[in-house]
Write an enzyme that holds these catalytic residues in place. Structure first.
Site, PDB file in Angstrom:
ATOM      1  N   ASP A   1       0.869  -1.173   0.000  1.00 18.36           N
ATOM      2  CA  ASP A   1       0.000   0.000   0.000  1.00 18.36           C
ATOM      3  C   ASP A   1       0.903   1.219   0.000  1.00 18.36           C
ATOM      4  O   ASP A   1       2.095   1.130   0.298  1.00 18.36           O
ATOM      5  CB  ASP A   1      -0.898  -0.020   1.238  1.00 18.36           C
ATOM      6  CG  ASP A   1      -2.080   0.939   1.123  1.00 18.36           C
ATOM      7  OD1 ASP A   1      -2.119   1.714   0.141  1.00 18.36           O
ATOM      8  OD2 ASP A   1      -2.937   0.924   2.017  1.00 18.36           O
TER       9      ASP A   1
ATOM     10  N   ASN B   1      35.939 -36.735   7.422  1.00 22.61           N
ATOM     11  CA  ASN B   1      34.649 -36.051   7.280  1.00 22.61           C
ATOM     12  C   ASN B   1      34.464 -35.000   8.372  1.00 22.61           C
ATOM     13  O   ASN B   1      34.001 -33.884   8.128  1.00 22.61           O
ATOM     14  CB  ASN B   1      33.532 -37.090   7.343  1.00 22.61           C
ATOM     15  CG  ASN B   1      32.204 -36.549   6.848  1.00 22.61           C
ATOM     16  OD1 ASN B   1      32.166 -35.849   5.847  1.00 22.61           O
ATOM     17  ND2 ASN B   1      31.135 -36.849   7.559  1.00 22.61           N
TER      18      ASN B   1
END
Length: 845
Positions: free
Chosen positions: A330, A685
């Site tokens: 708006d 990892n």
């Protein structure tokens, strides 16, 4: 045994005193001690009453992955068979990974919870005899809640006091108009017919009242419907992408693991070692820290956005914020200052009129709907004596009639006073007051009124109409059907100047690839003047009337080509959002009123402000601490940075893990020994994941935040295959160097490849984290430090007392030199392949 009947079943059919007795409550509310006991009995007032996130629960969640559970099982089997040292090492690595992920995730969760407390919904509740603002989950049966315009009703409750209390319950009943609620005994059972009951999830349109809470949480009407439907919030594009990525990795992982396990057993390698090796391979292939890193990135992004004045209510919407390419808003308070002034109250001759001002003042002063800047401007324009005025009734504003009426007794005469959108007021009028008195409202009068309206609107004034009519006293409530044959009095002219920085902000949004569209209830001429004033290019204008005659398919075609939507109602706002989404746009909507809730729900990115009504804040994904597009621009940039850093981990983890594990799997088939022991795979990892945990603090190239970006699973697949293959090429080059040139045995081979894998993985991060040549993109300091530390640990580990336990052997200088040369060659090759990849394979990314 038969179930005991609910003593509150059909409570709307009972007198208030009976309901109070059954709840052991009074109209004066509960004490804090009694409320605490009831909270323990009934639970939190929430549809998804979440258990408190304890540290233990977060830690245990790190072990939910089936892969990790299989690994733990295999480790226990290894310990039972006597290999307890290896089992202990693997267990320590698994627990260490879990602890690392736990600390990051738990801290991120706490930080996010603290931010959400800034915008949590509260309700006004009578406790210990005084009105208190309490978080809605703390409301219990027996509480007395105070209701006012804009309130989101927190629970199912019996109305015990009401003053022109109108509730919008379309979310439950689908009713177009707000429904009046009042104390009564109602015999009907339908939700729409219970005029003495308010329901969770609905909102107050106007008026005020008090209500006695009867049901909370899943026991409410809304909760029962949600439970039956098992409602879940729709997944964002990012969540869908993560799910698809998970499917892809899972398929590759299972095929690889099963084949490698079967072939290793076929080649007469120990079954348990083969099982541990295969499962460790699965762990290595899986980006195990992906959920934690996503949470960390989103949480850090939320914290940075909070510092810029944007509170994130739903973390997973950050990606949508970054990919947003259309913003609908708006104009009031966003493009304009939001400080509305009443410039004039004129009669139909265009001259100032005290009669018009008095009627408007009484209407604004006595209405009980949402506070709004237009009424505030009327009240600020001048005081009117209301000592002899008594209000009898009110017909609240709604977005279909677009007007509000109050019925007053002024000096002994009953009057209906109405104000609203000019055409809506004129539709209720049959007469007009002028210089010669009251005359019929004929076509000539209508043409003159509309001509003045058009002239003022073209100058940027918002124009409302004012009307009145004498009415006969009555004891029954007035309704919309009574708004007819009114006398048109004149006009109210309001002006709201544009914000001084709005032109620059709109230009900045356009530079970021975000196009702005205005969706407003104002008339077309006013909205068009505002758009032209702020320099917004008008590519097309659609009004609510235009949209009523358009099929959805026609709106899909027109919406992207339209900059200004004027004179629209709340349902049309939602329809515009859906039409833009149909054309592939990622749509943001910014609103703060009750009428904005449907559009906020429908938008990919719902944005509200901290001063918004409850129902708008609840529907929003983001809450701005300042009603400003400039704040929004900073939020978009932070959203894109967060998304970019999340994708960095996805790119690096998938390509590196895929390449390394593919190499390990292949090597296990032609080597007479396992290329890496299970504990070494897990340690590799673990160490390579450490620097990537800092990715949330990494710098982001300007080119990655200049335009909206979206999840692209096909691009990630191409990236994984391209750079995973490149990684494997250099892995096999390492194998050749170790076996053919350096004649390494099993321990030397594993040690050399372990060091090369970690050093090359650490180095290649600095090539893959950017699309630019690495010399033109400065990485974050924390990422550089973490990478250097991990590389140093990998090089020094074989020379520590832990080396024999981990299966490593100290390397001579020629081994280290060979591994370093291969790692540097890999980095240089990655830089070259990167340039080719983004030139030829990165379309649509």
């Amino acid at each position: 045994m038969a179930a005991h009947p609910d003593p509150l079943d059909g409570y709307w059919r009972l007198p208030t005193a009976d309901v109070e007795a059954r709840l052991s409550a009074t109209a004066d509310g509960l004490t804090s001690a009694d409320a605490a006991r009831r909270l323990a009995t009934y639970g939190a007032n929430s549809l998804d009453a979440k258990r408190k996130e304890t540290p233990l629960r977060v830690f245990l969640r790190q072990f939910e992955s089936p892969i990790v559970l299989i690994l733990i099982f295999a480790t226990l089997m290894s310990a039972l068979l006597g290999d307890w040292i290896d089992a202990l090492i693997i267990a320590l690595i698994v627990v260490g990974s879990a602890l690392l992920s736990f600390v990051q995730e738990y801290n991120a969760g706490n930080a996010t919870a603290r931010l959400l407390q800034q915008v949590q919904l509260t309700a006004s509740v009578v406790r210990d005899g005084t009105a208190q603002a309490l978080p809605t989950p703390q409301i219990v049966p027996g509480d007395v809640v105070l209701l006012s315009a804009g309130s989101l009703i927190p629970a199912d409750a019996l109305v015990i006091e009401a003053k022109d209390l109108f509730v919008n319950q379309a979310v439950l009943t689908g009713e177009t108009f707000p429904v009046e609620k009042m104390p009564a005994v109602v015999a009907a059972d339908g939700l729409a017919e219970r005029t003495n009951t308010v329901f969770m999830g609905t909102s107050v349109s106007s008026g005020s009242g008090r209500a006695l809470v009867v049901h909370t949480g899943k026991a409410t009407a809304f909760g029962q419907i949600a439970s039956r439907l098992e409602l879940r919030p729709p997944q964002t594009e990012f969540e869908r992408g993560i799910r698809r990525l998970g499917y892809l990795l899972t398929e590759v992982m299972f095929v690889l693991v099963i084949v490698i396990f079967a072939l290793n057993v076929l080649y007469n390698k120990p079954v348990l070692d083969s099982l541990l090796f295969s499962v460790a391979l699965a762990v290595g292939l899986t980006p195990q820290l992906l959920p934690a890193i996503i949470n960390i990135n989103l949480s850090k992004g939320a914290q940075r956005m909070a510092a810029e004045g944007v509170i994130v209510r739903r973390l997973n919407a950050i990606e949508n914020f970054g990919s947003m390419d259309v913003l609908c808003t708006d104009k009031t308070g966003t493009l304009t200052l939001g400080v509305v002034q009443l410039d004039a109250a004129n009669g139909i001759d265009g001259q100032p009129s005290d009669d018009v001002l008095r009627a408007a003042y009484l209407n604004a002063h006595l209405q009980t709907g949402l506070a709004n800047p237009l009424d505030a401007a009327i009240l600020a324009a001048g005081k009117v004596d209301v000592s002899n005025v008594h209000k009898h009734d009110e017909i609240p504003y709604d977005f279909v009639r677009k007007r509000l009426s109050v019925i007053v007794e002024d000096g002994g005469q009953w009057l209906m006073l109405s104000k609203g959108a000019l055409e809506s007021v004129l539709a209720a009028c049959s007469q007009v007051t002028g210089a010669s008195g009251i005359v019929p409202l004929d076509n000539a009068q209508l043409s003159a009124i509309r001509e003045r309206f058009a002239g003022w609107s073209a100058q940027g004034f918002r124009v409302l109409g004012v009307a009145r009519k004498p009415v006969e006293p009555q004891t029954t409530a007035f309704n919309r059907g009574d708004e007819h044959d009114m006398i048109f009095l004149g006009f109210l002219l309001f002006f709201d100047p544009p914000k001084p920085d709005v032109v620059e902000t709109i230009r900045a949004l356009a530079d970021l690839g975000v196009s702005l569209k205005i969706i407003t209830g104002d008339n077309r001429l006013v909205a068009q003047h505002a758009a032209e004033t702020i320099g917004l290019p008008l590519e097309g204008v659609l009004t609510g009337d235009d949209m009523r005659t358009m099929r959805d398919e026609a709106l899909w075609h027109a919406a992207p080509r339209t900059t200004l939507f004027a004179e629209v109602d709340p349902n049309q706002k939602e329809r515009i959002i859906l039409a833009l989404q149909k054309t592939g746009c990622v749509v943001g909507y910014m609103g703060d009123g009750v009428n904005d809730a449907p559009a906020l729900h429908a938008a990919d990115v719902g944005i509200s402000v901290d001063s918004a009504v409850d129902v708008a804040r609840e529907a929003a994904d983001f809450v701005l601490l300042e009603h400003s597009l400039a704040v929004l621009k900073q939020g978009i940039l932070e959203g894109r940075r967060t998304f970019a850093n999340t994708l960095k981990y996805v790119f690096m983890a998938t390509s590196a893990n895929f390449g390394n594990m593919f190499s390990v799997a292949g090597a296990s088939l032609f080597l007479p020994f396992l290329p890496l022991l299970p504990k070494q795979i897990l340690l590799l990892n673990f160490l390579t994941d450490l620097p990537e945990l800092t990715i949330a603090r990494d710098n982001v190239d300007d080119m990655l935040i200049r335009t909206p970006r979206r999840w692209n699973i096909a691009f990630i697949r191409r990236f994984m295959l391209t750079f995973g293959t490149l990684s494997s090429v250099f892995d096999y080059l390492t194998f050749g160097a170790l076996l053919l040139l350096l004649s390494a045995d099993a321990d030397l081979f594993r040690t050399g490849w372990f060091i090369e894998s970690i050093v090359s993985a650490v180095l290649v991060v600095f090539a893959l984290r950017t699309r630019l040549p690495f010399t033109r993109s400065r990485p974050g300091r924390v990422l550089m430090v973490a990478s250097a530390v991990v590389a140093l640990i990998a090089v020094l580990l074989p020379y520590t007392p832990l080396a024999p336990v981990l299966g490593f052997q100290a390397l001579d200088w020629q081994y280290l030199l060979a591994m370093l040369i291969i790692a540097l060659l890999y980095f240089a090759a990655a830089e070259g392949v990167k340039r080719w990849f983004y030139r030829h394979l990165a379309a649509g990314s």
